[in-house]
Design a protein around this motif. Sequence first.
Motif, PDB file in Angstrom:
ATOM      1  N   LYS A 257       0.841  -1.191   0.000  1.00  0.00           N
ATOM      2  CA  LYS A 257       0.000   0.000   0.000  1.00  0.00           C
ATOM      3  C   LYS A 257       0.880   1.246   0.000  1.00  0.00           C
ATOM      4  O   LYS A 257       1.897   1.305   0.678  1.00  0.00           O
ATOM      5  N   SER A 258       0.466   2.241  -0.790  1.00  0.00           N
ATOM      6  CA  SER A 258       1.144   3.529  -0.810  1.00  0.00           C
ATOM      7  C   SER A 258       0.072   4.608  -0.782  1.00  0.00           C
ATOM      8  O   SER A 258      -1.127   4.311  -0.865  1.00  0.00           O
ATOM      9  N   PRO A 259       0.447   5.863  -0.667  1.00  0.00           N
ATOM     10  CA  PRO A 259      -0.567   6.925  -0.670  1.00  0.00           C
ATOM     11  C   PRO A 259      -1.373   6.995  -1.964  1.00  0.00           C
ATOM     12  O   PRO A 259      -2.478   7.541  -1.976  1.00  0.00           O
ATOM     13  N   THR A 260      -0.847   6.446  -3.053  1.00  0.00           N
ATOM     14  CA  THR A 260      -1.535   6.573  -4.340  1.00  0.00           C
ATOM     15  C   THR A 260      -2.263   5.319  -4.789  1.00  0.00           C
ATOM     16  O   THR A 260      -3.091   5.373  -5.688  1.00  0.00           O
ATOM     17  N   ARG A 261      -1.977   4.168  -4.173  1.00  0.00           N
ATOM     18  CA  ARG A 261      -2.620   2.946  -4.639  1.00  0.00           C
ATOM     19  C   ARG A 261      -2.456   1.789  -3.667  1.00  0.00           C
ATOM     20  O   ARG A 261      -1.558   1.787  -2.813  1.00  0.00           O
ATOM     21  N   SER A 262      -3.333   0.815  -3.806  1.00  0.00           N
ATOM     22  CA  SER A 262      -3.152  -0.509  -3.217  1.00  0.00           C
ATOM     23  C   SER A 262      -2.667  -1.399  -4.358  1.00  0.00           C
ATOM     24  O   SER A 262      -3.317  -1.482  -5.396  1.00  0.00           O
ATOM     25  N   LYS A 263      -1.515  -2.030  -4.189  1.00  0.00           N
ATOM     26  CA  LYS A 263      -0.860  -2.717  -5.294  1.00  0.00           C
ATOM     27  C   LYS A 263      -0.715  -4.209  -5.044  1.00  0.00           C
ATOM     28  O   LYS A 263      -0.310  -4.639  -3.963  1.00  0.00           O
ATOM     29  N   ILE A 264      -1.043  -4.985  -6.060  1.00  0.00           N
ATOM     30  CA  ILE A 264      -0.822  -6.425  -6.052  1.00  0.00           C
ATOM     31  C   ILE A 264       0.311  -6.701  -7.034  1.00  0.00           C
ATOM     32  O   ILE A 264       0.223  -6.332  -8.214  1.00  0.00           O
ATOM     33  N   SER A 265       1.374  -7.298  -6.555  1.00  0.00           N
ATOM     34  CA  SER A 265       2.517  -7.628  -7.410  1.00  0.00           C
ATOM     35  C   SER A 265       2.541  -9.127  -7.667  1.00  0.00           C
ATOM     36  O   SER A 265       2.408  -9.932  -6.742  1.00  0.00           O
ATOM     37  N   LEU A 266       2.746  -9.492  -8.921  1.00  0.00           N
ATOM     38  CA  LEU A 266       2.821 -10.884  -9.332  1.00  0.00           C
ATOM     39  C   LEU A 266       4.196 -11.123  -9.951  1.00  0.00           C
ATOM     40  O   LEU A 266       4.638 -10.347 -10.810  1.00  0.00           O
ATOM     41  N   GLY A 267       4.878 -12.158  -9.508  1.00  0.00           N
ATOM     42  CA  GLY A 267       6.193 -12.442 -10.057  1.00  0.00           C
ATOM     43  C   GLY A 267       6.398 -13.920 -10.270  1.00  0.00           C
ATOM     44  O   GLY A 267       5.760 -14.754  -9.612  1.00  0.00           O
ATOM     45  N   SER A 268       7.295 -14.258 -11.199  1.00  0.00           N
ATOM     46  CA  SER A 268       7.664 -15.652 -11.428  1.00  0.00           C
ATOM     47  C   SER A 268       9.151 -15.812 -11.146  1.00  0.00           C
ATOM     48  O   SER A 268       9.941 -14.888 -11.325  1.00  0.00           O
ATOM     49  N   ASN A 269       9.530 -16.981 -10.701  1.00  0.00           N
ATOM     50  CA  ASN A 269      10.904 -17.275 -10.318  1.00  0.00           C
ATOM     51  C   ASN A 269      11.759 -17.437 -11.583  1.00  0.00           C
ATOM     52  O   ASN A 269      11.588 -18.416 -12.316  1.00  0.00           O
ATOM     53  N   PRO A 270      12.686 -16.515 -11.858  1.00  0.00           N
ATOM     54  CA  PRO A 270      13.486 -16.606 -13.085  1.00  0.00           C
ATOM     55  C   PRO A 270      14.375 -17.843 -13.144  1.00  0.00           C
ATOM     56  O   PRO A 270      14.845 -18.220 -14.217  1.00  0.00           O
TER      57      PRO A 270
END
Length: 321
Positions: A257-270
């Motif tokens: 969470k930041s002042p401008t958004r609630s963020k969902i991050s998706l990543g894959s293991n390189p």
Amino acid sequence: MADPVKVRLCFHDRCFDGAASSAVFYRFFRERIQAGAEFHFTGMAHQARQPFEDGLFDGDENAIVDFKYSSSPRVTWWFDHHQSAFLTPADAEHFRQDRDGHKFYDANYKSCTKLLADVTAKQFGFDTAPLADLIHWGDIIDGAQYPTPESAVAIDQPATQLALVIEAAPENGLVPKIIPDLSERPLSEMIKLPVVARHLGPLLERHHQSIGMMRDRMEVRGGVIFFALSDLDLEGYNKFIPYMLHPDARYSVSVLKSPTRSKISLGSNPWNPDAAEDNLASLAEKYGGGGHPRVAAISLEPGDLERAKQVAKEIAAKLRR
């Protein structure tokens, strides 16, 4: 004497690739298009709403690098490599119909920096040799092309240290201050600039502390790492820490969470070949987000944190095997 050409350059803010591609474009434009052009920089952030404000494109030339397409007739240059580059099908069609020869898109590139360098060298005769190190690191950092997760987390190279400051320094407007220098100076000099150096020490300490914070919060099931940092004063983290701590995992899903958004991050293991099975950009697009096949994000309004957590858990469940 005529006024200098005014260039409005919009770029993906708080992103090494956004800063590096801006530096390449800045040098290219002043060397091959208009010497002495006056640049004005605007850092762009992905949001739940339309990101381009009215009146933003106020230059004689208006450029966008490493960020979504705009169909505004005032946009004269565009470079991007994200799968989710177009906000609407109409924008994608507008790009396909464009004939000005100054808009370039290729999702096969791992970084916008390399795309921009290759295009400007081939089509405009730009000499990219003085920027070879910046272009090299832009591709490694944005394409997650590190040999091991430990090397990605170490942050012991000038490029990765500069990336840390660009992505995490608590100073608004920092990146526009350094783009002209980044177009001329070696990376080893960049980290010694006062505007960078004053943030580097505290951020490195915070980075090392974040490893413990994340370790304590991670839940690993079905090859998917899930964690939420939304209650901490931490707007970002090194995205390779999850795979250093859990090398057998295929994916990570997190909520911040930041002042401008609630963020969902998706990543894959390189470093896990099985992590290429799912297209994370396509998955994120179903929730209004986007990105690359192997790393993506979804931005909701700041007040939608509970919804963000719900979506993140739903996505984690879909990725589990």
